[in-house]
Every structure is written in structure tokens, then in C-alpha cells.
Design an enzyme around this catalytic site. Structure first.
Site, PDB file in Angstrom:
ATOM      1  N   HIS A  43     103.990  22.542  36.487  1.00  0.00           N
ATOM      2  CA  HIS A  43     102.817  21.907  37.083  1.00  0.00           C
ATOM      3  C   HIS A  43     102.904  20.390  36.999  1.00  0.00           C
ATOM      4  O   HIS A  43     103.567  19.840  36.109  1.00  0.00           O
ATOM      5  CB  HIS A  43     101.522  22.409  36.442  1.00  0.00           C
ATOM      6  N   ASP A  87     100.073  18.227  37.019  1.00  0.00           N
ATOM      7  CA  ASP A  87      98.950  17.562  36.361  1.00  0.00           C
ATOM      8  C   ASP A  87      99.123  17.557  34.848  1.00  0.00           C
ATOM      9  O   ASP A  87      99.871  18.355  34.280  1.00  0.00           O
ATOM     10  CB  ASP A  87      97.630  18.239  36.733  1.00  0.00           C
ATOM     11  N   ASP A 119     104.665  18.771  28.410  1.00  0.00           N
ATOM     12  CA  ASP A 119     103.795  19.648  29.181  1.00  0.00           C
ATOM     13  C   ASP A 119     103.235  18.872  30.368  1.00  0.00           C
ATOM     14  O   ASP A 119     102.197  18.228  30.256  1.00  0.00           O
ATOM     15  CB  ASP A 119     102.678  20.154  28.267  1.00  0.00           C
ATOM     16  N   GLU A 168      96.812  23.050  36.861  1.00  0.00           N
ATOM     17  CA  GLU A 168      97.124  23.994  35.793  1.00  0.00           C
ATOM     18  C   GLU A 168      96.258  23.751  34.571  1.00  0.00           C
ATOM     19  O   GLU A 168      95.900  24.691  33.851  1.00  0.00           O
ATOM     20  CB  GLU A 168      98.612  23.882  35.415  1.00  0.00           C
ATOM     21  N   GLU A 169      95.899  22.490  34.345  1.00  0.00           N
ATOM     22  CA  GLU A 169      95.168  22.140  33.127  1.00  0.00           C
ATOM     23  C   GLU A 169      93.667  22.397  33.224  1.00  0.00           C
ATOM     24  O   GLU A 169      92.932  22.091  32.295  1.00  0.00           O
ATOM     25  CB  GLU A 169      95.413  20.665  32.777  1.00  0.00           C
ATOM     26  N   GLU A 211     107.090  25.857  30.553  1.00  0.00           N
ATOM     27  CA  GLU A 211     106.087  25.426  29.583  1.00  0.00           C
ATOM     28  C   GLU A 211     106.784  25.169  28.249  1.00  0.00           C
ATOM     29  O   GLU A 211     107.821  25.775  27.955  1.00  0.00           O
ATOM     30  CB  GLU A 211     105.004  26.494  29.392  1.00  0.00           C
TER      31      GLU A 211
END
Length: 271
Positions: free
Chosen positions: A80, A82, A110, A142-143, A166
Site C-alpha cells: 500500500h 499510504d 510499513d 490500507e491504514e 507487510e
């Protein structure tokens, strides 16, 4: 360090320099667009095909791929774009700092580290045709609400397998506990403090809800799966909780009481 490793590190540093805080998590967040534009430029320089997948409010997933010998069969590599906010950082979170074999900066782990590694690996395939089409997806949100991943899952495009980038301490993870998030509101009936029997205290009601959730957690704690951690994790947010952060238990909680001449129009507790 090999040439590919050096290029991957430099690619990661460039990604860290791009602020891409999830705007739903912080009003200061710019979102993922600039990262996607950087990925587009990277692909153009290397003649890699790419496309955008609109998700919400001008935020779009980004895809690039290398066709396989069986082009209709695909393997998805996904990370991801973001990041979470940068509260309480002592150094510049967007100025990557390399020391002792590590790179420090917002998103280094991350999830821009995996994104850089996957992107560099894809770009080095050259004219080699893998058996299946290799697709790299860079998702949004994603966050927060995982809207990017949901869009991919609902797109109708099928994949033979998927690798999710991840931070896992380089351990291969094959299962995920998942998450459930909700908002609970308890409605009360306002009353003057001299006549509390005429009202209903919403705070007391919310306390009962929290205690009931603790009971549920005790039951869930008895469920053990060999591929995941034994206990569920919980995160709570409240206006009365101090030093709260996502994915952490609160550091403290306070309450203030007393009698008042004027009653509130509405008593409400929100979680």
C-alpha cells in the site's frame, strides 16, 4: 551490496521522501497521489505497462505488470502507498536516515519497503517471461478502511495467488486474524442534577457496553489457531482516553464529576 540492492535502497529512500499520510487518519495527510505519480514515472522510464483503478475521492490504486506465458493466469504482489501520521517524531520523518543497516523514515517498513522491493524485482525481469502474469498492485487507504484492497477484491479479476507486502520480521506469514471495527453510541435522557431519577445516564450505559465487550474478549481468547496469535487484539478510542493511538491500549482514562445548575440538553457517550 549488489547493484540491485543499492538501487532498491535508493528507490525506498525516494518513496519515503514523498509524504503520503492517509487523509482519513490525519487532516495533514496528502494521500497517495504523489506516490502513484512517482510509480508512473518509474514505469515509463522502463517501458512497463501501468494503469490506475479509481477507488474513491480521486484516490486510485496503481498497477503494473509483466505478461506471462499464460497471460490469463496472474499472481498478485501488493503493497500500500499510504502511511499513518507522523505525530511525535523527533527527526524529519520524510528525510530517510540510513544507519547500521537500517533505513529510518515514515513508511520505511510499513509499507514502502516492500513496495520498493516488489517494484525493483518486477522491473528486473526484463524480457524473461514468467509462467503467469506478475501483477504489482499499490493500493490506497490500507491504514483506514482498506478501500483499495476491497476494490481489488471486488474488481472481478482473479489471481492464482497473492503476496502481501507487510513488515513481518522476514517471516513468511500465511494467515491473518483480520479485524472488526465499529462505533457504539449510547443514548441517554437528560435531566437536571437535582432530579436524576428523571433521566438516563448514557455514561453508565456505555460502561456496561465496555464490560460486556470484555466478557466477549474472554470468550474469544479461548479460541486458538495454530497459524495466528492466541489472543485477539483490541483498540479503543474515546474522548475521555489520554494518549490514545491506533493498535495500542490507552495509557490512561479520566473522569470528572460534580453537580451542575444547568443540565445538558443531551447526554451522549460515543465510542
Amino acid at each position: 551490496m549488489s547493484s540491485i540492492s543499492t538501487q532498491t535502497v535508493e528507490l525506498l529512500k525516494q518513496l519515503i521522501k514523498i509524504e503520503s499520510i492517509n487523509p482519513s487518519a490525519s487532516a495533514k495527510g496528502s494521500g497517495e497521489q504523489k506516490v502513484a505519480e512517482f510509480l508512473e514515472a518509474f514505469c515509463r522510464e522502463r517501458n512497463l505497462p501501468f494503469e490506475y483503478q479509481e477507488v474513491t475521492d480521486g484516490r486510485a490504486n496503481f498497477f503494473t505488470w509483466v505478461p506471462g506465458q499464460e497471460p490469463d493466469k496472474r499472481v498478485l504482489f501488493i503493497s500500500h502507498m499510504d502511511t499513518v501520521p507522523v505525530d511525535n517524531w523527533e527527526a524529519d520523518p520524510f528525510s530517510p536516515d540510513e544507519r547500521d543497516g537500517r533505513i529510518y523514515g515514515r513508511g520505511s517498513c510499513d509499507d514502502k519497503g516492500p513496495l520498493a522491493a516488489m517494484l525493483m524485482a518486477l522491473s528486473t525481469l526484463g524480457d524473461r517471461k514468467p509462467r503467469y502474469t506478475i501483477v504489482l498492485g499499490a493500493s490506497v487507504d490500507e491504514e483506514y478502511r482498506k478501500k483499495g484492497a476491497r476494490k481489488i477484491a471486488q474488481s472481478g479479476v482473479s489471481y492464482e495467488a497473492a503476496v502481501v507486502g507487510e513488515p513481518t520480521d522476514l517471516e513468511l506469514v500465511v494467515a491473518h486474524k483480520g479485524s472488526v471495527r465499529w462505533q457504539v453510541e449510547v443514548e441517554g435522557v437528560p435531566a437536571h442534577s437535582s432530579k436524576p431519577h428523571l433521566g438516563v445516564n448514557a455514561i453508565t450505559g456505555m460502561a456496561k457496553v465496555i464490560l460486556a465487550l470484555d466478557k466477549i474478549n474472554e470468550t474469544l481468547s479461548q479460541r486458538v489457531h495454530p497459524w495466528s496469535a492466541p489472543r485477539p487484539s483490541r483498540s479503543r478510542s474515546s474522548k475521555g482516553v489520554r494518549n490514545w493511538r491506533r493498535y495500542r491500549h490507552p495509557a490512561g482514562c479520566g473522569s470528572t464529576g460534580g453537580s451542575y445548575r444547568e443540565s445538558d440538553r443531551r447526554t451522549r457517550s460515543r465510542r
